[in-house]
Design a protein around this motif. Structure first.
Motif, PDB file in Angstrom:
ATOM      1  N   GLY A   1       0.787  -1.222   0.000  1.00 10.47           N
ATOM      2  CA  GLY A   1       0.000   0.000   0.000  1.00 10.47           C
ATOM      3  C   GLY A   1       0.816   1.267   0.000  1.00 10.47           C
ATOM      4  O   GLY A   1       0.261   2.370  -0.010  1.00 10.47           O
ATOM      5  N   GLY A   2       2.158   1.160  -0.010  1.00 13.63           N
ATOM      6  CA  GLY A   2       3.017   2.337   0.044  1.00 13.63           C
ATOM      7  C   GLY A   2       3.837   2.529  -1.211  1.00 13.63           C
ATOM      8  O   GLY A   2       3.999   1.610  -2.029  1.00 13.63           O
ATOM      9  N   ILE A   3       4.358   3.746  -1.373  1.00 13.61           N
ATOM     10  CA  ILE A   3       5.291   4.085  -2.441  1.00 13.61           C
ATOM     11  C   ILE A   3       6.625   4.463  -1.808  1.00 13.61           C
ATOM     12  O   ILE A   3       6.670   5.281  -0.883  1.00 13.61           O
ATOM     13  N   TYR A   4       7.695   3.857  -2.305  1.00 16.22           N
ATOM     14  CA  TYR A   4       9.041   4.066  -1.780  1.00 16.22           C
ATOM     15  C   TYR A   4       9.930   4.472  -2.949  1.00 16.22           C
ATOM     16  O   TYR A   4       9.885   3.841  -4.005  1.00 16.22           O
ATOM     17  N   ARG A   5      10.737   5.501  -2.744  1.00 19.71           N
ATOM     18  CA  ARG A   5      11.390   6.135  -3.877  1.00 19.71           C
ATOM     19  C   ARG A   5      12.912   5.990  -3.864  1.00 19.71           C
ATOM     20  O   ARG A   5      13.516   5.833  -2.831  1.00 19.71           O
ATOM     21  N   ARG A   6      13.456   6.056  -5.061  1.00 19.05           N
ATOM     22  CA  ARG A   6      14.883   6.048  -5.376  1.00 19.05           C
ATOM     23  C   ARG A   6      15.435   4.631  -5.476  1.00 19.05           C
ATOM     24  O   ARG A   6      15.035   3.709  -4.781  1.00 19.05           O
ATOM     25  N   ARG A   7      16.383   4.496  -6.364  1.00 21.96           N
ATOM     26  CA  ARG A   7      17.021   3.215  -6.664  1.00 21.96           C
ATOM     27  C   ARG A   7      17.957   2.800  -5.533  1.00 21.96           C
ATOM     28  O   ARG A   7      18.420   3.629  -4.749  1.00 21.96           O
TER      29      ARG A   7
ATOM     30  N   PRO B   1      12.642  10.992  -7.262  1.00 22.64           N
ATOM     31  CA  PRO B   1      12.672  11.397  -5.857  1.00 22.64           C
ATOM     32  C   PRO B   1      11.324  11.850  -5.331  1.00 22.64           C
ATOM     33  O   PRO B   1      11.111  11.862  -4.124  1.00 22.64           O
ATOM     34  N   HIS B   2      10.414  12.239  -6.223  1.00 20.79           N
ATOM     35  CA  HIS B   2       9.085  12.695  -5.803  1.00 20.79           C
ATOM     36  C   HIS B   2       8.192  12.804  -7.034  1.00 20.79           C
ATOM     37  O   HIS B   2       8.643  12.688  -8.179  1.00 20.79           O
ATOM     38  N   ASN B   3       6.916  13.018  -6.799  1.00 16.63           N
ATOM     39  CA  ASN B   3       5.962  13.313  -7.858  1.00 16.63           C
ATOM     40  C   ASN B   3       6.215  14.739  -8.350  1.00 16.63           C
ATOM     41  O   ASN B   3       6.317  15.671  -7.552  1.00 16.63           O
ATOM     42  N   TYR B   4       6.307  14.923  -9.651  1.00 16.81           N
ATOM     43  CA  TYR B   4       6.593  16.241 -10.220  1.00 16.81           C
ATOM     44  C   TYR B   4       5.315  17.003 -10.560  1.00 16.81           C
ATOM     45  O   TYR B   4       5.256  17.749 -11.532  1.00 16.81           O
ATOM     46  N   ASN B   5       4.284  16.839  -9.736  1.00 16.97           N
ATOM     47  CA  ASN B   5       3.001  17.492  -9.977  1.00 16.97           C
ATOM     48  C   ASN B   5       2.896  18.851  -9.286  1.00 16.97           C
ATOM     49  O   ASN B   5       1.803  19.397  -9.161  1.00 16.97           O
ATOM     50  N   ASP B   6       4.004  19.427  -8.851  1.00 17.30           N
ATOM     51  CA  ASP B   6       4.029  20.744  -8.235  1.00 17.30           C
ATOM     52  C   ASP B   6       4.338  21.794  -9.309  1.00 17.30           C
ATOM     53  O   ASP B   6       5.421  21.776  -9.902  1.00 17.30           O
ATOM     54  N   PRO B   7       3.416  22.732  -9.587  1.00 17.38           N
ATOM     55  CA  PRO B   7       3.664  23.738 -10.628  1.00 17.38           C
ATOM     56  C   PRO B   7       4.937  24.547 -10.400  1.00 17.38           C
ATOM     57  O   PRO B   7       5.551  25.028 -11.368  1.00 17.38           O
ATOM     58  N   ALA B   8       5.357  24.702  -9.147  1.00 19.78           N
ATOM     59  CA  ALA B   8       6.556  25.484  -8.861  1.00 19.78           C
ATOM     60  C   ALA B   8       7.826  24.827  -9.397  1.00 19.78           C
ATOM     61  O   ALA B   8       8.860  25.498  -9.540  1.00 19.78           O
ATOM     62  N   LEU B   9       7.774  23.534  -9.691  1.00 20.60           N
ATOM     63  CA  LEU B   9       8.946  22.835 -10.203  1.00 20.60           C
ATOM     64  C   LEU B   9       9.216  23.155 -11.669  1.00 20.60           C
ATOM     65  O   LEU B   9      10.346  22.996 -12.144  1.00 20.60           O
ATOM     66  N   TRP B  10       8.196  23.578 -12.392  1.00 20.86           N
ATOM     67  CA  TRP B  10       8.287  23.773 -13.838  1.00 20.86           C
ATOM     68  C   TRP B  10       8.436  25.248 -14.162  1.00 20.86           C
ATOM     69  O   TRP B  10       7.694  26.082 -13.658  1.00 20.86           O
ATOM     70  N   VAL B  11       9.395  25.569 -15.027  1.00 26.02           N
ATOM     71  CA  VAL B  11       9.693  26.952 -15.389  1.00 26.02           C
ATOM     72  C   VAL B  11       9.517  27.119 -16.897  1.00 26.02           C
ATOM     73  O   VAL B  11      10.094  26.356 -17.688  1.00 26.02           O
ATOM     74  N   ARG B  12       8.740  28.128 -17.290  1.00 19.60           N
ATOM     75  CA  ARG B  12       8.573  28.413 -18.710  1.00 19.60           C
ATOM     76  C   ARG B  12       9.882  28.973 -19.281  1.00 19.60           C
ATOM     77  O   ARG B  12      10.529  29.825 -18.665  1.00 19.60           O
TER      78      ARG B  12
ATOM     79  N   SER C   1      19.659   1.718 -13.066  1.00 24.29           N
ATOM     80  CA  SER C   1      18.727   0.621 -12.817  1.00 24.29           C
ATOM     81  C   SER C   1      18.098   0.784 -11.441  1.00 24.29           C
ATOM     82  O   SER C   1      18.775   1.171 -10.486  1.00 24.29           O
ATOM     83  N   LEU C   2      16.812   0.465 -11.341  1.00 26.77           N
ATOM     84  CA  LEU C   2      16.091   0.687 -10.096  1.00 26.77           C
ATOM     85  C   LEU C   2      16.643  -0.199  -8.981  1.00 26.77           C
ATOM     86  O   LEU C   2      17.002   0.271  -7.902  1.00 26.77           O
ATOM     87  N   LEU C   3      16.710  -1.499  -9.219  1.00 27.50           N
ATOM     88  CA  LEU C   3      17.391  -2.427  -8.316  1.00 27.50           C
ATOM     89  C   LEU C   3      18.588  -2.981  -9.083  1.00 27.50           C
ATOM     90  O   LEU C   3      18.423  -3.535 -10.169  1.00 27.50           O
ATOM     91  N   HIS C   4      19.770  -2.853  -8.531  1.00 29.05           N
ATOM     92  CA  HIS C   4      20.951  -3.245  -9.281  1.00 29.05           C
ATOM     93  C   HIS C   4      21.871  -4.074  -8.395  1.00 29.05           C
ATOM     94  O   HIS C   4      22.040  -3.790  -7.204  1.00 29.05           O
ATOM     95  N   ALA C   5      22.452  -5.098  -8.993  1.00 26.20           N
ATOM     96  CA  ALA C   5      23.353  -5.996  -8.261  1.00 26.20           C
ATOM     97  C   ALA C   5      24.691  -6.025  -8.977  1.00 26.20           C
ATOM     98  O   ALA C   5      24.841  -6.692 -10.000  1.00 26.20           O
ATOM     99  N   PRO C   6      25.695  -5.298  -8.480  1.00 28.87           N
ATOM    100  CA  PRO C   6      27.017  -5.301  -9.111  1.00 28.87           C
ATOM    101  C   PRO C   6      27.717  -6.633  -8.919  1.00 28.87           C
ATOM    102  O   PRO C   6      27.304  -7.471  -8.100  1.00 28.87           O
ATOM    103  N   PHE C   7      28.776  -6.833  -9.679  1.00 36.35           N
ATOM    104  CA  PHE C   7      29.554  -8.064  -9.583  1.00 36.35           C
ATOM    105  C   PHE C   7      29.990  -8.296  -8.139  1.00 36.35           C
ATOM    106  O   PHE C   7      30.481  -7.401  -7.461  1.00 36.35           O
ATOM    107  N   GLY C   8      29.771  -9.520  -7.654  1.00 35.88           N
ATOM    108  CA  GLY C   8      30.108  -9.866  -6.280  1.00 35.88           C
ATOM    109  C   GLY C   8      28.930  -9.780  -5.335  1.00 35.88           C
ATOM    110  O   GLY C   8      28.978 -10.308  -4.228  1.00 35.88           O
ATOM    111  N   ASN C   9      27.872  -9.105  -5.761  1.00 37.14           N
ATOM    112  CA  ASN C   9      26.678  -8.978  -4.922  1.00 37.14           C
ATOM    113  C   ASN C   9      25.440  -9.493  -5.643  1.00 37.14           C
ATOM    114  O   ASN C   9      24.337  -9.047  -5.380  1.00 37.14           O
TER     115      ASN C   9
END
Length: 489
Positions: free
Chosen positions: A94-100, A124-135, A211-219
């Motif tokens: 039921g939750g949203i968790y952000r960042r890779r 990192p967040h929903n970009y639905n804030d008008p203040a984030l967008w600049v003409r 990549s959202l979930l990433h496993a480098p060599f060795g892990n």
């Protein structure tokens, strides 16, 4: 931008952008519902520590109980990542968790609680804030700060009603939803004539590089990923490095993946393993809208790459450029002891990654893509799947005398009357030590479809030839090299 109040989208996000239909719709929907209801089988660890992440949690907690859960994935990303072999990480439903974040060898990642699968989003967040967008001074073009996010692959509006159309030159921002990422200044531009995007859409998700979930060599060994919803990233949903062993991905929803640009082209696979890999299981997953492949095991490694014990079963994979992709070096590699079975693979070539490709290959679009060269295989079987309506091919690189390629048997084939629809891109027989070039097995009539399916599938379960109209497919807008402003990449 209050992440604590975010709720997962529970509709069918695969079809919002370019909805298609066939006689398999009810069967596919039943499979989707079964996957969404997949039970939680990963339990708290008996040998290690169980960590909990909840939308009601707090990162100041120790994370070791539902009552002291963490709020974010930050502890999985920092240098003090506490995870070790045998541990379990559980995300509250039921939750949203952000960042890779990176995966740790020997750890299981899964869900607990009630409700929709826990969602892990790249932005990192929903970009639905008008203040984030600049003409900007460019007509109808808006910009947004994307510092630290790398080459942005996509913006997805209202869960997939619209998405961005990547360009590699700011001068090509001339039509709706075109996106240009200025990586040097860490700003992304969007053409949107209706005004501030955040005043038009309630949900705007960004797909950052990586990549959202990433496993480098060795892990990248002994990992289970179960019942997670993974969405909105510029590279891969789950990306595994070489020498991967004993990985299981099950019950997951993976969607809206890819679009970030590299010197090799744009990225975007739902679940990818590279080079030598062993005991890879992807089962009971719903995967859609991936720029490249939904599921892939692949290699260009020159030193005897072996991909073995790969099991893709009971997955619903749709609207990817290649729903399943495999390849190894044709001289040094081999796919061995592997099975694709009981999957529904549909509408390859109808997703955003095919409609809006940027300087990358779309000529081998297929439900199963083995490319246009022989792939040495041993005991590799593709059986009992439904191949439903690809934008181009159903399958590629099946060698006619079985010297190369998998054994294909018992599948259901759904073909249509579109002029460029085909059964297969097939490698011809070996002649005096050489492989002749590929040729197309067409499906331009019911009779031709049936004849050519039987050249690929030794005992097809069913062959259907359906006449219907499609709204849109493969209007590729590939950008040529001389159009790219290299200084801005």
């Amino acid at each position: 931008m209050n992440n604590t109040t975010e709720k997962p989208y529970t509709g069918n996000a695969a079809i919002l952008y370019n909805e298609q239909h066939s006689s398999v719709d009810e069967q596919a929907e039943a499979m989707r519902q079964r996957i969404l209801a997949y039970p939680d089988t990963v339990k708290p660890s008996a040998s290690g520590t169980t960590y909990y992440i909840s939308f009601n949690g707090n990162d100041a907690n120790d994370g070791t109980s539902p009552e002291t859960a963490w709020r974010t994935t930050d502890h999985l990303r920092d240098e003090q990542n506490p995870l070790g072999h045998g541990d379990v990480v559980l995300f509250e439903r039921g939750g949203i968790y952000r960042r890779r974040f990176g995966l740790t060898a020997g750890v299981s990642y899964a869900a607990y609680g009630e409700g929709p699968k826990p969602c892990i989003y790249g932005g990192p967040h929903n970009y639905n804030d008008p203040a984030l967008w600049v003409r900007t001074d460019i007509p109808n073009v808006w910009k947004v700060d994307t510092k630290g996010l790398g080459d942005v692959g996509n913006f997805v509006f209202d869960h997939g009603v619209h998405c961005a159309k990547k360009t590699l030159n700011i001068n090509q921002l001339i039509e709706e939803f075109c996106l240009y990422c200025d990586n040097e200044n860490e700003v992304t531009y969007l053409y949107h004539s209706a005004g501030n995007p955040a005043e038009c859409y309630g949900d705007i998700e960004i797909s950052p590089a990586g990549s959202l979930l990433h496993a480098p060599f060795g892990n990248n060994v002994n990992i289970i990923i179960e019942n997670l919803c993974l969405k909105y990233t510029g590279a891969h949903g789950i990306g595994m490095a070489r020498d991967t062993d004993n990985i299981t991905v099950r019950g997951c929803e993976i969607g809206w993946i890819g679009g970030s640009y590299t010197k090799w082209g744009a990225l975007g696979n739902g679940f990818e393993v590279l080079d030598n890999c062993n005991n890879i299981v992807a089962e009971d997953n719903w995967i859609y809208q991936c720029y490249d492949a939904g599921l892939t095991h692949q290699s260009g490694h020159p030193n005897g790459t072996l991909e073995q014990h790969i099991y893709y079963r009971r997955n619903l994979v749709e609207y990817c450029n290649y729903n399943i992709e495999y390849f190894v070096n044709s001289t040094y590699g081999k796919v061995k002891d592997s099975v694709y079975e009981d999957n529904i693979l549909r509408f390859a070539g109808y997703g955003f990654g095919s409609l809006w490709r940027v300087q990358s290959e779309d000529s081998a679009t297929a439900n199963v893509n083995g490319w246009r060269r022989p792939m040495p295989c041993e005991n590799f079987v593709i059986r009992n799947n439904i191949f439903d309506t690809s934008g181009r091919y159903q399958i590629t690189s099946k060698h006619t005398n079985n010297e190369f390629g998998p054994t294909v048997v018992g599948n259901t084939w759904i073909l249509d009357n579109q002029p460029d629809s085909a059964v297969a891109l097939q490698i011809d027989n070996r002649t005096e030590g050489w492989i002749q070039g590929p040729h197309t097995l067409w499906a331009r009539s019911k009779e031709e479809a049936e004849e050519n399916v039987r050249k690929i599938d030794s005992a097809p379960a069913e062959i259907r030839y359906e006449e219907r109209e499609h709204t849109e497919k493969r209007v590729s807008r590939r950008i040529e090299k001389d159009e790219i402003n290299i200084a801005n990449i």
